[in-house]
Design an enzyme around this catalytic site. Structure first.
Site, short mmCIF file in Angstrom:
data_model
loop_
_atom_site.label_atom_id
_atom_site.label_comp_id
_atom_site.label_asym_id
_atom_site.label_seq_id
_atom_site.Cartn_x
_atom_site.Cartn_y
_atom_site.Cartn_z
N ASP A 110 135.25 -44.55 60.86
CA ASP A 110 136.50 -45.15 60.89
C ASP A 110 137.49 -44.36 61.00
OD1 ASP A 110 138.42 -47.24 60.84
OD2 ASP A 110 138.78 -46.83 58.81
N ASP A 112 141.42 -44.34 60.05
CA ASP A 112 142.50 -44.29 59.13
C ASP A 112 141.92 -44.08 57.66
OD1 ASP A 112 144.99 -44.64 60.64
OD2 ASP A 112 144.10 -46.74 60.88
N ASP A 370 136.62 -46.62 54.60
CA ASP A 370 137.46 -46.36 53.29
C ASP A 370 137.55 -48.00 52.83
OD1 ASP A 370 140.64 -47.08 53.77
OD2 ASP A 370 139.19 -46.99 55.55
#
Length: 532
Positions: A110, A112, A370
């Site tokens: 990912d 961010d 996250d």
């Protein structure tokens, strides 16, 4: 938490009986923390001599209990040598499942809070912008829930004000338990409860609390569902309108952390022949500027596939959305996608086409993200990928765990709990007063330990003793978890992670309270023989 260190220390004290090993000093012939032996009961390691007469009177029993208490305090102190603190490394990777990086051929990421770690200074910006958006247009509790759907008392807030425990219990029909039908669904959203799962949730939680507090403080009536939707929409607009992207792009030095470490991780993997891909919900222009800042203008050459605006988690389940190619300016192209080319940028698409075009399947793929639901859950449960969770809060929590205050508080709390369990067989008036004093001290210790992490909610991984709802999902949806992607730099690319065998309740001969009492749990049943 301090596993090996505490076990090594304990071996200096156990066995406490006739095998020639050192023995802890005790004012009683039984092990410290044990009560007078019940019929036929014997504490492993205790000398098999005739037991001393059991205390009989109330005052004598009370003195006996406090003597065991003091023995326990001394033993706990001796079980914690100075080196027991700072045992955990905040830069370590922790394994929920055995995984060998030797078997991983493809690494996915990912963007961010995975490739790009953001500074805390971003949160007030999101909060302020969402507040302004909300102002233009307008039973709600924020609380912490454990793995068994119980509210941790002392963590429920209405606005900025704590809600009394009695009111929380009354709201849920005389219990702390949240029924399954109200709890979060697979992606963290239920009919009446939403689970806040990542760091992006912090501004949203703060805004919800402040708005509710304002309404209550000014005696304004409001519908909780409407308020929640308006706040959520305001937070969403911060992203949809590109405000967050603008702030980060204008000052990357301020907002982006550990960029050089991200570059080091990616370069190292490529140098060892690994294939890399990126799947993010963020737009290309934003990702491109951030990656140029962290990695350099040729960052795309590190990735075999780059997908932006993927619309996770529906990317993993919805087969209908096709891939679209972007040109160098980020404009959509019209050609049909029959392959995913290195150095090119693709938008949307779906995992099923991704698997068909790349043939990257099963446990040879390791994906990092996250968000447990949006990034990891489907990949692990439906497609058999290995997964790594990025939990930035982990670094701070480990630093707290490594403090002497935490270690001593937790160890004594565990020992006191074991003492309470064993000594509850004494039910005369004086003994009950002693047990009540211990219960009060135990509760004070639990509150102290909680406040070390966060005065309102405590650790994100535990309620007082149970794992949190978040922790249970973390274990279920991730093979590995770590504070940042840079933790990979501390391990060889063929390293095998072995999760420690954490004991189930029926498997644990050496819980901390048993080490501190110097005995196993089985003799405890002898003390209770009179009940059966």
């Amino acid at each position: 938490m301090a596993g090996a260190g505490l076990r090594a220390a304990a071996r200096r004290w156990l066995p406490c009986g006739g095998q020639g090993g050192p023995r802890a000093a005790s004012s009683s012939p039984s092990c410290p923390g044990c009560g007078p032996p019940g019929p036929g009961a014997h504490c492993p390691g205790a000398p098999r001599s005739a037991p001393a007469p059991a205390p009989t009177g109330g005052a004598e029993l009370s003195a006996h209990l406090w003597a065991r208490y003091q023995d326990m305090r001394r033993l706990v102190h001796d079980l914690l040598p100075p080196e027991v603190c700072s045992l955990l490394n905040p830069a370590a990777i922790y394994a929920n499942n055995e995984i060998s990086l030797r078997d991983v051929e493809v690494y996915g990421f990912d963007y961010d809070y995975t490739l790009a770690q953001y500074a805390d200074a971003l949160h007030p910006e999101i909060f302020s912008a969402a507040r302004d958006i909300l102002i233009e247009h307008y039973k709600s509790l924020l609380m912490k829930i454990d793995a068994f759907h119980y509210v941790q008392l002392g963590t429920a807030y209405r606005g900025l004000q704590p809600v009394p425990d009695e009111e929380v219990i009354d709201l849920y029909g005389g219990t702390q338990h949240i029924p399954l039908y109200q709890m979060s669904g697979f992606y963290g959203k239920g009919p009446s409860i939403k689970q806040f799962m990542d760091i992006f949730s912090l501004p949203e939680m703060a805004l919800l609390s402040c708005v509710v507090d304002y309404f209550l403080g000014h005696s304004l009536e409001f519908d909780q569902a409407h308020l929640y939707k308006d706040v959520t929409d305001a937070i969403r607009d911060v992203h949809v309108k590109g405000l967050m992207y603008q702030w980060i792009e204008q000052d990357m030095e301020k907002y982006i952390l550990r960029g050089d470490e991200t570059f080091a991780v990616l370069s190292r993997l490529v140098a060892h022949g690994k294939q890399l891909f990126l799947i993010t919900n963020s737009p290309f222009s934003f990702v491109d500027k951030g990656m140029r800042h962290m990695v350099g203008p040729d960052w795309r050459q590190l990735f075999d596939v780059v997908i932006v605006q993927a619309d996770k988690p529906s990317f993993f389940t919805d087969r209908r959305k096709p891939f679209r190619k972007l040109d160098e300016k980020g404009s959509l192209q019209w050609d049909r996608i029959t392959s995913l080319e290195k150095g090119k940028i693709y938008r949307q698409g779906n995992l099923f086409d991704f698997l068909r075009l790349t043939e990257w399947r099963g446990p040879r793929v390791l994906y990092f993200g996250d968000h447990l639901y949006s990034d990891l859950a489907d990949l692990m449960l439906r497609h058999g990928w290995r997964t790594g969770a990025i939990i930035p809060e982990l670094e701070r929590e480990i630093r707290i765990i490594n403090t002497e205050q935490y270690m001593h508080s937790l160890t004594w709390q565990q020992a006191l709990t074991g003492l309470l369990e064993r000594m509850q067989t004494y039910q005369d008036a004086e003994s009950r007063q002693v047990l009540a004093a211990w219960m009060k001290e135990r509760q004070e210790l639990r509150c102290i330990t909680k406040a070390l992490f966060n005065a309102q909610f405590g650790s994100i991984f535990r309620t007082f003793h149970n794992p949190t709802y978040f922790s249970r999902r973390l274990v279920r949806f991730s093979d590995l978890y770590m504070a940042s992607l840079s933790c990979l730099l501390n391990y060889r690319v063929d390293f095998t992670f072995y999760p420690r065998r954490t004991p189930l309740q029926h498997e644990a001969p050496l819980w901390m309270d048993q080490l501190c009492t110097g005995c196993m749990k089985t003799p405890f049943l002898g003390d209770m023989a009179h009940i059966r």
